[in-house]
Design a protein around this motif. Structure first.
Motif, mmCIF file in Angstrom:
data_model
loop_
_atom_site.group_PDB
_atom_site.id
_atom_site.type_symbol
_atom_site.label_atom_id
_atom_site.label_comp_id
_atom_site.label_asym_id
_atom_site.label_seq_id
_atom_site.Cartn_x
_atom_site.Cartn_y
_atom_site.Cartn_z
ATOM 1 N N UNK A 60 0.597 -1.001 -0.194
ATOM 2 C CA UNK A 60 0.265 -0.022 -0.041
ATOM 3 C C UNK A 60 0.959 1.285 0.234
ATOM 4 N N UNK A 61 -0.007 2.204 -0.923
ATOM 5 C CA UNK A 61 1.208 2.915 -1.008
ATOM 6 C C UNK A 61 -0.095 4.360 -0.059
ATOM 7 N N UNK A 62 0.325 5.287 0.275
ATOM 8 C CA UNK A 62 -0.046 6.292 0.739
ATOM 9 C C UNK A 62 -0.072 7.592 -0.011
ATOM 10 N N UNK A 63 -0.335 8.372 -0.642
ATOM 11 C CA UNK A 63 0.047 9.537 -1.220
ATOM 12 C C UNK A 63 -1.452 11.303 -0.925
ATOM 13 N N UNK A 64 -0.281 11.724 0.023
ATOM 14 C CA UNK A 64 -1.691 12.483 0.061
ATOM 15 C C UNK A 64 -1.241 14.275 -0.818
ATOM 16 N N UNK A 65 -1.820 14.349 -1.569
ATOM 17 C CA UNK A 65 -1.791 15.665 -2.503
ATOM 18 C C UNK A 65 -0.931 15.292 -3.813
ATOM 19 N N UNK A 66 -0.965 14.674 -3.438
ATOM 20 C CA UNK A 66 0.838 13.781 -4.835
ATOM 21 C C UNK A 66 0.318 15.000 -6.272
ATOM 22 N N UNK A 67 -0.168 15.601 -6.301
ATOM 23 C CA UNK A 67 -0.146 16.137 -7.749
ATOM 24 C C UNK A 67 -0.914 18.140 -7.124
ATOM 25 N N UNK A 68 -0.639 18.545 -5.276
ATOM 26 C CA UNK A 68 -0.765 19.480 -5.273
ATOM 27 C C UNK A 68 -0.306 20.721 -6.051
ATOM 28 N N UNK A 69 0.934 20.551 -6.486
ATOM 29 C CA UNK A 69 2.375 22.144 -6.423
ATOM 30 C C UNK A 69 2.150 21.226 -7.982
ATOM 31 N N UNK A 70 1.651 20.826 -8.632
ATOM 32 C CA UNK A 70 1.977 20.626 -10.152
ATOM 33 C C UNK A 70 1.587 20.758 -11.199
ATOM 34 N N UNK A 71 1.567 21.226 -12.539
ATOM 35 C CA UNK A 71 0.423 22.247 -13.332
ATOM 36 C C UNK A 71 -0.494 20.737 -13.566
ATOM 37 N N UNK A 72 -1.033 20.613 -14.363
ATOM 38 C CA UNK A 72 -2.137 20.110 -15.328
ATOM 39 C C UNK A 72 -1.220 18.304 -16.276
ATOM 40 N N UNK A 73 -0.587 19.044 -16.945
ATOM 41 C CA UNK A 73 0.103 17.968 -17.863
ATOM 42 C C UNK A 73 1.028 17.199 -16.443
ATOM 43 N N UNK A 74 1.974 17.407 -15.560
ATOM 44 C CA UNK A 74 2.800 16.718 -15.364
ATOM 45 C C UNK A 74 1.487 15.833 -13.683
ATOM 46 N N UNK A 75 0.652 16.342 -14.030
ATOM 47 C CA UNK A 75 -0.376 15.749 -12.646
ATOM 48 C C UNK A 75 -0.775 14.873 -14.068
ATOM 49 N N UNK A 94 -3.250 4.806 -1.990
ATOM 50 C CA UNK A 94 -5.058 5.387 -1.352
ATOM 51 C C UNK A 94 -3.981 7.005 -1.640
ATOM 52 N N UNK A 95 -5.058 7.963 -2.674
ATOM 53 C CA UNK A 95 -4.902 9.094 -2.989
ATOM 54 C C UNK A 95 -5.469 9.604 -1.846
ATOM 55 N N UNK A 96 -5.277 10.875 -1.193
ATOM 56 C CA UNK A 96 -6.149 11.878 -0.407
ATOM 57 C C UNK A 96 -5.777 13.399 -1.340
ATOM 58 N N UNK A 97 -7.108 13.738 -1.160
ATOM 59 C CA UNK A 97 -6.676 14.935 -2.467
ATOM 60 C C UNK A 97 -8.502 15.642 -2.314
ATOM 61 N N UNK A 98 -8.091 16.958 -2.164
ATOM 62 C CA UNK A 98 -9.200 17.739 -2.239
ATOM 63 C C UNK A 98 -9.575 17.719 -3.622
ATOM 64 N N UNK A 99 -8.551 17.412 -4.797
ATOM 65 C CA UNK A 99 -9.124 18.408 -6.011
ATOM 66 C C UNK A 99 -9.795 16.721 -6.649
ATOM 67 N N UNK A 100 -11.176 17.644 -7.716
ATOM 68 C CA UNK A 100 -12.215 16.744 -7.399
ATOM 69 C C UNK A 100 -11.904 15.423 -9.532
ATOM 70 N N UNK A 101 -11.009 16.806 -10.225
ATOM 71 C CA UNK A 101 -10.291 15.910 -11.516
ATOM 72 C C UNK A 101 -9.146 14.618 -10.574
ATOM 73 N N UNK A 102 -8.659 15.337 -9.937
ATOM 74 C CA UNK A 102 -7.729 13.191 -9.706
ATOM 75 C C UNK A 102 -8.647 12.360 -9.307
ATOM 76 N N UNK A 103 -9.951 12.488 -7.802
ATOM 77 C CA UNK A 103 -10.237 11.708 -7.895
ATOM 78 C C UNK A 103 -11.064 11.029 -8.585
ATOM 79 N N UNK A 104 -11.541 11.756 -9.602
ATOM 80 C CA UNK A 104 -12.676 11.495 -10.842
ATOM 81 C C UNK A 104 -12.109 10.354 -11.698
ATOM 82 N N UNK A 105 -10.231 10.054 -11.560
ATOM 83 C CA UNK A 105 -9.552 9.421 -11.818
ATOM 84 C C UNK A 105 -9.527 8.539 -11.316
ATOM 85 N N UNK A 106 -9.862 7.679 -10.351
ATOM 86 C CA UNK A 106 -9.847 6.358 -8.633
ATOM 87 C C UNK A 106 -10.738 5.771 -9.324
ATOM 88 N N UNK A 107 -10.456 4.517 -9.079
ATOM 89 C CA UNK A 107 -11.139 3.602 -9.558
ATOM 90 C C UNK A 107 -12.428 3.062 -8.357
#
Length: 118
Positions: A60-75, A94-107
């Motif tokens: 298991x990997x916990x990723x807390x806001x893994x794309x928070x500081x990145x632009x959309x391409x790198x995200x 396990x991705x913790x995020x406030x970004x709905x676009x990131x959450x939508x990609x999760x199963x």
């Protein structure tokens, strides 16, 4: 940097080097193995962090806001990497995020609101 966690497990230096290069290959950074962190882009630094998290072969990997500081391409690159690792390696991410676009990609989704899971 990637092999640092293996030092605590008393893995021999040559094996740490071998595994680190293999992990950098997996995240698409084998060609940047000799570069210092300040010589890498934000997305590359994030992929190094993913490689470091994976080097010990966690289930298991916990990723807390893994794309928070990145632009959309790198995200997108980071999310594609997580999805590939989940599907091909069977690693639970396990991705913790406030970004709905990131959450939508999760199963699967678990939403916490006001301290309650829903």
């Amino acid at each position: 940097n990637v092999g640092c966690p293996l030092r605590y497990s008393r893995v021999p230096p040559k094996e740490i080097h071998r595994r680190s290069l293999a992990m950098l290959e997996k995240v698409g950074l084998a060609d940047r193995a000799s570069h210092r962190p300040d010589e890498l882009s934000g997305g590359q630094q994030q992929r190094v962090a993913v490689a470091r998290a994976l080097i010990g072969k966690p289930a298991i990997v916990l990723a807390d806001e893994p794309t928070g500081a990145l632009d959309s391409h790198v995200s997108k690159e980071i999310m594609d990497l997580f999805i590939r690792l989940n599907q091909q390696e069977g690693i639970t991410i396990i991705i913790i995020t406030h970004d709905h676009r990131i959450a939508e990609q999760c199963s699967r989704h678990v939403i916490m609101e006001d301290g309650l899971l829903r």
